[in-house]
Design an enzyme around this catalytic site. Structure first.
Site: not given
Ligand code: MG
Length: 325
Positions: A19-20, A212, A214, A245, A254
Site C-alpha cells: 500500500r504505502d 512508522h 522514514h 519521500c 519508508n
Molecule cells: Mg510511509
C-alpha cells in the site's frame, strides 16, 4: 542464542509495502504482480500486511484495483491484511471485497491534512467515526495513523503533545492501534523516546502504539532502537524500501523491511520474518518497478557471524570482495 534468551523480546513488523510502498509509484503494477508480491511477503513470515487503499481510484491510480487485490488475497491462518479506508464509501467497497481489518489516516498538522486529504484534523475524525463504528460492529481490527507526528512539510516541528492529543482522540474512537508516522523523515531518537514516553504517560499503553519511520535522513533504525527502549514493540516497514519521500524525488522514504529484519535479528529480537524471504520479495517488487533495490541490506545482503560472509545475495552476485579499510 539459548532458549529463553529472547523471551519477551518479541516485535511486530507491520508491512506497508503493497500500500504505502506502491501508492506513489508511477509505473502501473498489474494486480497479479501485487498479489504475487503479497504471497512472497506471507511466505517470508510477515503476518500483518497492509495491502491497498480504498480511496477514490482517480486519487491514487496505482491502487485503483483495491477491490480485485482484496478479493484475490490468499487466506492464511494468522495473517492479517488491513486496508486503508478514508470514508464511508471506501468502507462499503472494503466490506464488499471481503476485508477484515482497516486503517484510517489523519495527521498531527491541519496544514498537512488539508493538502493530503482535503480536510481539517477535526473533520477527518468526524468522518472516521461512522467508519470505525461500522468496522467495530463487524469485528474488524482497527488502526489509525497520526501522520507528521514529528514534523510537517508546511508548518515545521510538531510538538509531541499535539500528536498525542490526536492519538488519544483516535483511541477514544475505538482504534486498537495508533501509529505515529514520521512522514518526512525528520525525527531523531531523543524525540522518539520523548513522544513514546509522553504517550504512555497520557494513557496509551505500549501495546497500542506503533511507529512508522522514514529513512529520508538516515535515522529510521536509530529511531526504532529508541522506540524499543521506550517500550514500543510495533514498527512499520516496506519490503524493498519502496515508497520514496513524496517531497524529494529519489530520496528514501519508508524504512525497508529487510533493513529492519537484519537489525532485529542481530539484536536478538523475535519477529517471525525470514531475511532471505523478505529479500526475495524485495527483489521481486524491485523487478516489477524496474529499478535496483534502494535498501542497505538489499545491496549488501545479510551477514553470517559464523563465517563472516554476506548472506542472501542475489543470484550471481560476487561473494568475495577485495580487502579495504
Ligand atoms: Mg510511509
Amino acid at each position: 542464542m539459548p532458549d529463553g534468551a529472547t523471551a519477551g523480546r518479541r516485535v511486530r513488523i507491520y508491512e506497508v509495502g503493497p500500500r504505502d510502498g506502491l501508492q506513489n509509484e508511477a509505473r502501473p503494477i498489474p494486480t497479479a504482480g501485487k498479489l504475487r508480491f503479497i504471497e512472497l511477503l506471507v511466505a517470508a513470515g510477515l503476518t500483518e500486511i497492509e495491502v491497498t487503499s480504498f480511496v477514490r481510484p482517480a486519487t491514487i491510480p496505482q491502487l485503483a484495483d483495491a477491490d480485485e487485490v482484496v478479493e484475490g488475497l490468499g487466506r492464511h491462518a494468522g495473517v492479517r491484511y488491513p486496508v486503508l479506508v478514508p470514508n464511508g464509501r471506501g468502507m462499503a467497497r472494503a466490506e464488499a471485497a471481503g476485508a477484515r481489518a482497516l486503517a484510517v489516516f489523519t495527521a498531527a498538522s491541519d496544514a498537512f491534512t488539508g493538502h493530503n486529504i482535503g480536510m481539517t484534523i477535526a473533520d477527518s475524525l468526524a468522518a472516521f467515526k461512522p467508519v470505525l463504528d461500522r468496522a467495530a460492529s463487524l469485528g474488524w481490527w482497527r488502526r489509525a495513523y497520526v501522520s507528521t507526528a514529528f514534523g510537517c512539510p508546511y508548518t515545521g516541528r510538531i510538538q509531541p503533545a499535539a500528536a498525542i492529543e490526536i492519538g488519544l482522540r483516535l483511541a477514544e474512537l475505538g482504534t486498537e492501534e495508533i501509529c505515529f508516522g514520521d512522514t518526512i523523515g525528520v525525527a531523531v531518537p531523543d524525540q522518539v523516546e520523548e513522544l513514546a514516553g509522553l504517550a504512555i504517560a497520557a494513557g496509551l499503553t505500549p501495546d497500542r502504539i506503533a511507529f512508522h519511520f522514514h529513512d529520508t535522513r538516515g535515522t529510521a533504525l536509530a529511531n526504532v532502537a529508541a522506540g524499543l527502549r521506550a517500550g514500543v514493540r510495533t514498527f512499520d516497514a516496506s519490503t524493498g524500501g519502496t515508497g520514496g519521500c513524496p517531497y524529494a524525488p529519489g530520496a528514501a522514504g519508508n524504512l525497508a523491511t529487510e533493513d529492519l529484519v537484519y537489525f532485529l535479528d542481530a539484536s536478538g529480537w523475535e519477529h517471525g520474518a525470514r531475511l532471505a524471504g523478505v529479500l526475495e520479495a524485495a527483489r521481486f517488487i524491485a523487478g516489477l518497478l524496474g529499478r535496483p533495490l534502494a535498501s542497505k541490506v538489499g545491496q549488501a545482503g545479510g551477514w553470517d557471524p559464523a563465517t563472516g560472509t554476506a548472506t542472501s545475495m542475489p543470484p550471481g552476485a560476487g561473494t568475495s570482495m577485495p580487502p579495504g579499510n
